[in-house]
Structures are given as C-alpha cells and as structure tokens.
Design an enzyme around this catalytic site. Structure first.
Site, PDB file in Angstrom:
ATOM      1  N   ASP A 195     -12.773  23.558 -39.322  1.00 33.80           N
ATOM      2  CA  ASP A 195     -11.626  23.220 -38.490  1.00 33.80           C
ATOM      3  C   ASP A 195     -11.905  22.067 -37.536  1.00 33.80           C
ATOM      4  OD1 ASP A 195     -10.049  25.318 -39.513  1.00 33.80           O
ATOM      5  OD2 ASP A 195     -11.007  26.741 -38.169  1.00 33.80           O
ATOM      6  N   VAL A 255       0.843  -1.202   0.000  1.00 34.81           N
ATOM      7  CA  VAL A 255       0.000   0.000   0.000  1.00 34.81           C
ATOM      8  C   VAL A 255       0.876   1.248   0.000  1.00 34.81           C
ATOM      9  CG1 VAL A 255      -1.686   1.324   1.316  1.00 34.81           C
ATOM     10  CG2 VAL A 255      -1.923  -1.153   1.104  1.00 34.81           C
ATOM     11  N   ASP A 274     -11.606  28.042 -35.720  1.00 31.69           N
ATOM     12  CA  ASP A 274     -12.846  28.684 -35.313  1.00 31.69           C
ATOM     13  C   ASP A 274     -14.038  28.185 -36.110  1.00 31.69           C
ATOM     14  OD1 ASP A 274     -12.178  29.837 -37.710  1.00 31.69           O
ATOM     15  OD2 ASP A 274     -11.868  31.848 -36.909  1.00 31.69           O
ATOM     16  N   ASP A 312      -5.351  28.513 -37.866  1.00 28.89           N
ATOM     17  CA  ASP A 312      -6.091  29.191 -38.913  1.00 28.89           C
ATOM     18  C   ASP A 312      -5.600  30.627 -38.993  1.00 28.89           C
ATOM     19  OD1 ASP A 312      -7.969  29.657 -40.873  1.00 28.89           O
ATOM     20  OD2 ASP A 312      -9.604  30.028 -39.472  1.00 28.89           O
TER      21      ASP A 312
END
Length: 896
Positions: free
Chosen positions: A642, A283, A638, A330
């Site tokens: 895209d 653990v 945008d 872009d």
C-alpha cells in the site's frame, strides 16, 4: 544474464541455465563474489537525502515569508517596533521548525522499508549450507527457507514440502499462500497467484523449501515498490491556497500603500511621516498573524484527533482529509478484523450460526448444541496445529479460527488433548488439501461421540480439508447419533451446499473421522479412507462492527468509499455487499484493470466501488484515475504493497496496529486503533479546521481592508491622517491575535457532515468571498470615518482626540466583527452565536487591553491617545455597533 520478468513460467532447468547456477550445489563462492560486484548489495535503493540544514532552509522558500521578512526589518529597524518584529520572527521560526520536523520524519520511510528485509539468509554455496548477510545474496543463489524465516530476495521455488508464505504485507492476501514447484503458463498472473515464487519481505508461514534467487535489491518486487516511493510530495490544497492568498495580499497591499504614500506627499505631509504611515499600513495589511493562527488551529486539531486515535504526521494533512472526495481503503484489517472467524456450521441438514459471543443459532434463534454437534468442534480443536496465547491464536489463521470456535463453545484444546493425546500427524499439503491427526482415547472413553465406556483404549483419525477431497474419501456420515452409509445423492447435496457457502465468500472445510481398535499405520492412502463425514465449517474474515456506520456517514457526506484488495473477487464482493459499499456500483479484478487504458479507467472510476486481486501498480493507476477526474483522494493501507499509493494520494492513512513501518512513515495520518470509523472522525475534524481557517482568514482580511480603506479614503477626501503608524500596528496586534485564534477553535456547525466536501477548485478567496471582504471592510471603514468626522467637525475635539476616537472605533468594530464569522448560518443576535466561550473571552480580553492603551498615562504617550469622555464613547459605540447590525442584516437577507 538477461532480465526476466516471468520467472514463474519457466521450468527449473531453464532457470538453472539462464542463471548459470547449480540447483543442487548452488554457486561457487568466487562466482557469488563476482555477482555481488556486478549486481550490487541486496538492499533497497534510496534517493540522496537532503541534509538537515537544507530541509530547514527550505521552509523559508515562500513568497509570503519573504514579505514578512521585509516586515521584520521595517518594524525593527525603521519603526523601532521591536516587539512586533520579534513576534513576526517567532512565527516564522516556529513554522520552519514544525515543517522541518515533519519533513525530517518523512525521510524515515525508506529506512522502515529496509527493516522488513531479512538480516541474514541461508544459502547453499558449493554444496555446503552457509548463513550469510542478506545483503550478500545474489541472483543464482540457492536459498533455504523454513517456517518463520523472512524471504531474503525474490526466488523461484525448486523444492518444497507443505510450504506456504504469508504475503499479506506485499499482496494484501489475508491467508497464507500454498506454494508448489510447477511452472505456470499465464504470464499476466498477479503476484498473489504466482504460486511457485517467493518474494523479498514476505515470511514463511509453514513448511520447508529451496528456491533459486532470481532478483535482488532494487530489481525485486519490494525494490520496485521502493522506487515508487520516490514520489515528490505534492502541496495540499490548503498550502496552495495560502500561497495564492499570500501573494495576492502582498501585491495588493503594497500597491495601495504606495498610493497612500503618494497621496500624502501630494497633500503636503512630510516624507518621513508618510513613509512610516505607508510601511505601517503595509505591515498591518499583510496578515502576519495568519501563519501563526493556521499553525495553532492545525495543532489543536491534531491534538483532538490524537485523542480520537488519529495520529497526524503533517499538520496540513488534516485539512486535506476534510476536503477528500474519495477514500480508497484496503479490505484486510481495515474494513475487516484481519482474523478468520468461524461463522457457519452445516451439520445434519441444518445451518448453524456461531456468534462472536459463542452462541449457536438456527434461523436466527438460539439453540443448544447436541453432543453430536460438539464432535465437530472436537475435531476442529484436535486436528489443529495452532495454539492460544494471551487470548489470541498463534499459527495458521485457519487453524486459529477453528481453535477459537472450539473455545467459544467451551472446548479447550489442552483439556481435550489430555483425554485424546496426539500420536501422529500428516500435515496439510496444498496438493493433498487435507490434514490428519491420530489420537489415543484414554480415561476409558470408547468413543468421543457416544460416551460409551470400555476398558480397552480406542484410536481415532481426525481429518479436515477441502470438502470435495474429504467427501471423496467418506463412505459414511454421522447422523442422529449413529453412523449411516453415505449415498451418492447425499454426497452431491453436500457438495452443492459447499458451493453455496463458497459463493457467499466463505472458506469451507469438511470435518471427518475414522475409528480404530488398534494404532493405525501412518500411511495416507490407508489411513484417510472409509471416513465418516461430520459436517462443514464456513469461515470468513468479518467486517469490523464500526464499519457499517462509517460507510453510511461517508455516503451522507458525499465521500466515495472504494475497496482495493489483494483478495479474490468473491471474498471482496461478499464483504462489500455486507457493509453496503457496492451500492449498485461495479467490482473489477486486477486482470480486468490491466486491460483498461488510463483514459478508460478515468471515465469509469466513479462507477467502480471494489477492486479485487490487485497489485501495487494497480493501486497507483487507480489513484491517478481519481486525480484525473479532479478528486481529492485519501488512501488507507497497512501492508508494504500500500505504501506507494499511500504516498501518492492527496492524503495517506496508515493502520497503526496491523500496519507496517513502511506504510506508517509514507503516510500523512496513522490510525492508532486501525478503526475505519476513525477516518470519519478525521474527515469531520478536517472539515471543521478548514471552516475555521476560512473564518479567520476572511475576518483578518476584511479587518485589514478596513484599515487600508480608512487611510486611503481619508487621504483622498483631504482629511488629516486618521491613524498614526503605531496605532495601526496596535490595531493589527489586538484584533489579529486573540479573536482570530478564538475563531480558529470554533465549535462545529450541526450540519458539518451532512454537506458535501467543498467544491474542487473552490478557494478560500472565491469571487463571492472577495466581494464579501470588500463590502464588509467598507462598512467597517464607514463606521471608523464617521467617528473621525464626528470628533473633528461635530464634537470639535483636537486631532489627537479624533484619532483616538477612530482608533478605538475601529478596534471595537473589528473585535465585534468576529461574531459575524462565528455564525454564518445564524444571526449574530442568537444564543448560538455566543456559544464559543473562547471567543467571548478573547473579545473581553482585547477590549480590556485597549482600555489600558487609552487610560494608562505611559501607554497614552506611546500610542498618542487621550482620555475619552461619555460623548466620545457614544460616537464610538455607534460607529462600532451599527456596522455589526448592518452586516448581520445583509447576511440574513442573503441567507433567504
């Protein structure tokens, strides 16, 4: 009906025959009903969504999670450590909820795409115009389109008047596209050049048209984009690495725990004690705090990015952006302002520059405009259909740019129209390439130019349009406050000047006028001749001011910035050169890209900086080529066009203001301010987060190794059990908690953005890092064993006292070990190493907690500790400080 891909090449009668429709009367309602059954509703197809329960349960499908679930059972049922079990459970549930929320929100992408389609459509059925639901439109329908309408389906134009559509959301074209009805022979033209077609999801910018629907639903260009969005999301590099790390840790620690268990049995320890010790060690060795610290670190990073206008949809996306090696962006609205702006005015043989502040300059020096020059701005404002609303132009972008230019020099359209009201207009037409308005000059103003007064009103025709068209209709030129004959030589010189401006990427319009003593006839050929030429206006969509520095930073950080745009090559090249994006690299068009094989593009991908006139499939091809070269790719966008590439990229970045809902929902990060510079901030934050995650992972593992080795070496050497199960769990809690979290919010190194992204394939646990974990863990172990042996054999304390000493020494050594990760490039003993106030607070907080375990009686009985005196503390401090000094010295030598 056959599937046709090249409707733009067909004649109207061929389309009528193929679609079995009537281009005057439209379809019969019964015929339309049959087609609706055959083709299905005109809506975008969605893949079957997983249920919320399936999404939630999928968050638990991870190897480390399985091991942690076992740890929960062991801690709760076997060791009776309910607090530890509950803590691990809370971590797992928190991670599952966060993952569920992020994945559930991602499912909205298709819904947003559907919202872009027109809710209703006007069609002609059996000769009657009817309005129907857009879902009921079928191939062969004759649809009517007017200004402001959304196009309901892909259609071939058969009639149009001064018709243009805004296709920016689909193709990336920043200007409205003028349409016509004639067939186009070239089959391979990109969508933006198919001037006789309209597409679902675009909008009518001006004019009227009738068009025959040729594709609906998933067969439309928009529908094919929707199909591209059905891409399985890939795991981020951090997610993959953590999965590998989790498996390695689990396997190694279980193996070592088994050896410890077996060694203890062979040494004669009880089965129960060794079972509890081995399970406790397992653990402790498995860093169950790791998912929590990763989550908290990412969440805090997300909060910081939100304050800086980067909204993160997926936590792990932050790290991916930080390791990105290429950003595909872009142009329109991302690198540029997405607002046409008048920049140049050619008037009376001088090139004037109009600044954003409204100042006019010649050769860089400010100059006052003459009354003659103001005439050009008056024509720009009056021969114009746009309006200003709330400081922003409404209408055609070109008209809006001219109107803003006039306002910059103090000419408001409303004030001008009071003195020169518009009587008539011949609208812009793509074939005529010009626009004319007729005005009556009042207030006794004989001429807008000379300021002479007369009692009789004067009429004037104001004309703007393509320079070659306007100059062909001019017989005179306005020069020096008078009208002079326009020679053929001067006409050629003006055309040459127009060509020069166009080659620089400007959209050029010519301004002219003609005066009348009485109201003229509104007949184009008679009205638009013998014009007086005034000047040329050059406009462009300028780069955002922040982009210049952002591109520089990307270059410095070894992140390749690439422009991908639907605009023409010349326009793209102009912007790229201005912002220093080309940097001796190439620019290619969508047509050239289509002719390249995937292998060829992959081999050339790093030589190309600009892709112009591309469509959605081209963007996918580019992303694939980058990935083939081993890049981690970011894609900004945008428009709807895209969205597929944004989703396919390693990190998708959407524009928050100009971006469509589709792209936002398909993305990982949304830029609230549409600012390219925000990407640089996000990259910096991503790098910082990964650095910090790497720090605390290496810290946790080296600490866990020290615990395992302490138990393992003590058992091999024949010593008594140095640590009890509950003590192991406490060490795990006190060191994996606050100190690790403090490392997760460590401030950035000064050179964070001066170094390249981490190497492709470089993991958190690279070979040198594995070696680092081992030797640092071993040094911590030797310090702990020194405290244990000194207590047993030198100070002769009881076993419980010696166990308390090794217990405390290991806690202090691990807590101080955080300083080694705070400053990888500096010595621990410098001011820089102490600059993280959160870490210092965590160190002192953990020490105080441990002192409570040592000196509060009820806790002493729980953790089997005893009071430690000055001699014991002298040994403990030596055992915890010497490892810190040794590790720091080795790091200093390695740096040199």
């Amino acid at each position: 009906m056959p599937e046709i891909k090249y409707w733009h090449t067909l004649k109207i009668r061929e389309i009528e025959s193929i679609l079995e429709t009537d281009v005057k009367a439209g379809l019969h309602p019964k015929q339309a009903g049959n087609r609706l059954i055959h083709f299905g509703p005109n809506e975008l197809e969605e893949k079957k969504k997983p249920s919320p329960l399936q999404i939630f349960l999928s968050q638990f499908k991870d190897f480390l999670v399985y091991v942690l679930i076992v740890a929960i059972i062991v801690s709760g049922l076997v060791l009776r450590e309910l607090v530890d079990a509950l803590a691990i459970s809370a971590i797992l549930i928190l991670n599952a909820i966060l993952g569920f929320v992020q994945e559930f929100r991602a499912e909205k992408a298709m819904e947003a795409l559907k919202r872009l389609t027109a809710p209703t459509a006007k069609v002609i059925r059996l000769g009657q115009e009817v309005e129907i639901s857009a879902e009921e439109v079928v191939p062969g329908d004759l649809t009517i389109l007017e200004t402001g309408d959304h196009v309901p389906a892909d259609a071939r134009i058969i009639e149009c008047i001064a018709f243009a559509t805004d296709e920016s959301a689909l193709t990336g074209e920043s200007q409205p596209v003028n349409k016509h009805t004639e067939p186009i022979s070239n089959r391979l033209l990109p969508l933006g050049d198919r001037k006789n077609m309209v597409y679902m999801g675009t909008a009518v910018a001006r004019g009227k048209a009738k068009a025959v629907v040729v594709a609906t639903g998933k067969s439309t260009e928009m529908g094919q984009i929707a199909g591209m969005l059905q891409i399985a999301e890939e795991k981020t590099p951090l997610q993959k690495e953590l999965k590998r790390v989790g498996k390695r840790i689990a396997v190694l620690c279980l193996l070592v725990c088994f050896i410890v268990f077996l060694s203890g049995i062979l040494r004669g320890f009880s089965w129960a004690l060794m079972f509890l010790a081995a399970v406790s060690l397992a653990v402790a060795a498995i860093p169950e705090g790791l998912p929590a610290v990763v989550t908290v670190t990412l969440a805090l990073g997300v909060q910081n990015m939100a304050k800086k206008n980067a909204i993160v949809r997926r936590l792990h996306a932050v790290e991916t952006l930080g390791s990105a090696t290429a950003i595909c962006t872009d142009k329109t609205g991302t690198l540029t302002k997405n607002q046409m702006t008048v920049k140049l005015i050619y008037f009376e043989d001088k090139m004037w520059e109009l600044t954003d502040e409204g100042r006019l300059k010649i050769h860089g020096k400010e100059a006052a405009p003459s009354e003659d020059l103001m005439l050009l701005f008056k024509i720009a404002a009056l021969c114009n259909d746009a309006r200003i609303r709330d400081g922003k132009p409404i209408g055609d972008p070109t008209d809006g740019a001219l109107l803003i230019a006039a306002e910059k020099v103090g000419l408001g359209k409303d004030a001008l129209e009071k003195r020169a009201p518009c009587l008539n207009e011949i609208p812009f037409d793509s074939e005529r390439k010009r626009m004319t308005t007729v005005h009556k000059l009042v207030d006794g103003l004989w001429s807008m130019v000379y300021g002479k007064k007369t009692d009789e009103p004067v009429y004037v025709a104001l004309v703007k349009g393509a320079p070659e068209v306007i100059l062909a209709r001019c017989s005179s030129i306005h020069r020096g406050g008078s009208i002079k004959s326009l020679s053929e030589e001067e006409r050629k010189r003006l055309l040459h000047k127009n060509g020069g401006m166009a080659r620089r990427g400007y959209r050029v319009l010519a301004m002219a006028y003609r005066e009348f003593s009485e109201p003229p006839e509104i007949e184009p050929e008679a009205l638009e001749r013998d014009l007086t030429f005034v000047g040329l206006v050059g406009m462009t969509d300028p780069p955002r001011s922040e982009v210049y520095e952002a591109i520089k930073t990307c270059h410095k950080a070894n992140v390749q910035a690439v422009m991908i745009t639907g605009d023409h090559k010349l326009t793209a090249e102009t912007v790229a050169r201005e912002i220093s994006l080309l940097d001796r690299k190439q620019i290619i068009t969508g047509t050239e890209l289509k002719e390249m094989s995937e292998r060829e593009l992959t081999s050339r991908i790093e030589e190309i900086a600009v892709y112009a006139r591309v469509d959605p499939r081209d963007k996918i091809k580019i992303i694939k080529a980058f990935k083939n070269r081993g890049h981690i790719v970011g894609m900004t966008g945008d428009g709807v066009n895209d969205a597929p590439a944004v989703k396919m990229a390693d990190i998708g970045i959407a524009m928050g203001i100009a971006g469509t809902d589709v792209t936002k929902e398909a993305s990982d990060i949304t830029l609230a301010d549409d600012n390219f510079a925000t990407i640089v901030t996000a990259i910096r934050e991503g790098r910082l987060i990964f650095d910090n995650i790497k720090k605390f992972i290496l810290f946790l593992l080296s600490c866990n190794v020290s615990e395992v080795l302490t138990m393992f070496l003590a058992m091999i050497a024949g010593f008594p059990l140095p640590l009890l199960p509950v003590q192991i769990l406490w060490i795990n809690f006190v060191t994996d908690g606050l100190p690790a979290l403090a490392l997760g919010v460590d401030p950035p190194a000064p050179d964070l953005m001066d170094r390249p992204p981490r190497r492709i394939g470089e993991g958190i646990l690279a070979k040198e890092k594995q070696l680092q974990i081992l030797w640092q863990g071993l040094i911590l172990t030797l310090g702990a064993l020194f405290a244990f042996m000194a207590g047993l054999f030198w100070l002769k304390v009881p076993l419980r006292g010696a166990q308390s000493m090794v217990f405390t020494a290991l806690v202090l050594a691990q807590i101080l070990h955080t300083l080694n990760f705070r400053c990888e490039r500096h010595s621990v003993f410098t001011f820089h190493s102490l600059a993280n106030k959160s870490l210092l607070a965590a160190i002192w907080g953990s020490i105080i907690l441990h002192l409570g375990v040592l000196y509060i009686p009820p806790l002493q009985s729980i953790f089997h500790t005893t009071f430690l005196g000055a001699r014991e503390w002298g040994i403990i401090l030596t055992a915890s400080l010497v490892p810190l000094i040794i590790i720091d010295a080795i790091r200093n030598i390695a740096r040199k």
